[in-house]
Structure formats: C-alpha cells, structure tokens
Design an enzyme around this catalytic site. Structure first.
Site, PDB file in Angstrom:
ATOM      1  CG  ASP A 189      -5.505  16.157  -1.801  1.00  0.00           C
ATOM      2  OD1 ASP A 189      -4.767  15.560  -1.002  1.00  0.00           O
ATOM      3  OD2 ASP A 189      -6.750  16.100  -1.751  1.00  0.00           O
ATOM      4  CG  ASP A 200      -7.568   9.955  -1.161  1.00  0.00           C
ATOM      5  OD1 ASP A 200      -7.352   9.159  -2.102  1.00  0.00           O
ATOM      6  OD2 ASP A 200      -7.150   9.761  -0.007  1.00  0.00           O
ATOM      7  CG  ASN A 234      -2.504  15.422   4.966  1.00  0.00           C
ATOM      8  OD1 ASN A 234      -1.321  15.676   4.776  1.00  0.00           O
ATOM      9  ND2 ASN A 234      -3.351  16.312   5.467  1.00  0.00           N
TER      10      ASN A 234
END
Length: 182
Positions: free
Chosen positions: A8, A10, A51
């Site tokens: 991922d 962040d 995302n």
C-alpha cells in the site's frame, strides 16, 4: 512464477497525511528504501497497490497523481530499487464525481489491482505478501489469495478488525524483510 510484496502507498511507503498528491506533502517512512532493497534481494517483485479516492472526489487530477508517482518511482530508482509495478484505483462508489463514481473491482478491499499485477507480472499470489496499514489492505490480500498479510503500525491507527485479518502486525515496512527471512 514470481513472488511479490504488494505495498500500500500511504502509511506504508510514505507518511499518510490524507490525500497526499504533491511532492511537498510526500514524506517517506524512515528506512523504506533499505527495506525495499532487502526485499528485492530476497527475490520478491515490488508492486505498489494504492486506492486514490482523492482523484474520484476531485481533490486532485490523475495527471497530478501520475506526476507524483513518477517522482516517487525515480526516487526508488535513485536508491537502487526498481518497482515492478504501480497500480492505483481512482474510483469511489459513493463519493466519486462523474465517471469516477463507480463500484469497481480495483478498489481495495476488492482484489482487482492485485489480480491485474499477478496476471501481468506472472506472480504466484499464494507465495506473495500484502503489506498495508488498514483492514481494506488485508481484505484485498485475502480476496486475492495472498499467502502472507502484514499489517504495519506506521499508517492508520491499527484497529481490531485489521489486526484479526492480518497474519502479523509489525511496526513498519522496516520490519518486513527480517520477518520474511524467518
């Protein structure tokens, strides 16, 4: 077949300040380059899966995201780390504007980004690792059949749901190479 560590962005690669989209707001998690270099030496491909609902919400454009991503990719290359793939989801099912408002299969907790990377990079998901800072990352890993799900404390506050879904909880990406060596 290859094995990969899915990262991922962040909270794992950089400090999560919420909708990070400029170089000025982008601060790397301490030790991320050394950890990624060690993971590459252990034979893993490195794939970023992020995302980016800030695009869907109109906070920043895909072009702005792409510019920041290029800069980040160059930073990794300058430190001797080649990222094998960078996948992102610009959608949001409720908060998206226009075409970005959709319930897609790429937005974590769904496994679309991981499955796309697996097909393109010939990755054995069962031999791979998901490193994330929240439940949606762990859920995406489970949905994709990822072998090891690692929750890190360097991003969002760790909650019970995320902890229960993870195979292990570590302080940050810095701890991942040693854990995987065991």
């Amino acid at each position: 077949m290859n094995k990969a560590v899915f990262l991922d962005r962040d909270g794992v690669i950089n400090v999560d300040r919420g909708y990070v989209h400029t170089v000025d707001d982008f601060e790397y998690i301490e030790g991320v380059f050394d950890a990624c270099r060690a993971l590459k030496q252990q034979g893993y491909k490195l794939v970023v899966v992020t995302n980016q609902s800030g695009i869907a919400r109109g906070y920043y454009s895909e072009d702005e995201f792409q510019s920041l991503t290029e800069w980040m990719d160059w930073n990794f290359a300058d430190k001797g780390v080649e990222l094998d793939g960078i996948y992102y989801c610009p959608h949001h099912p409720e908060k998206g504007i226009g075409d970005y408002r959709q319930d897609c299969d790429c937005r974590k907790p769904k496994p679309g980004m991981l499955n796309s990377a697996a097909r393109f990079l010939k990755i054995d998901l069962s031999q791979s690792v998901m490193v994330g800072d929240k439940a949606a990352d762990m859920q995406a890993g489970i949905a994709a059949g990822i072998g090891t799900k690692i929750l890190v404390r360097s991003g969002k506050a760790v909650d019970d749901t995320a902890t229960e879904l993870a195979d292990v909880v570590l302080d940050s990406i810095n701890d991942v190479p040693a854990f995987l060596k065991q």
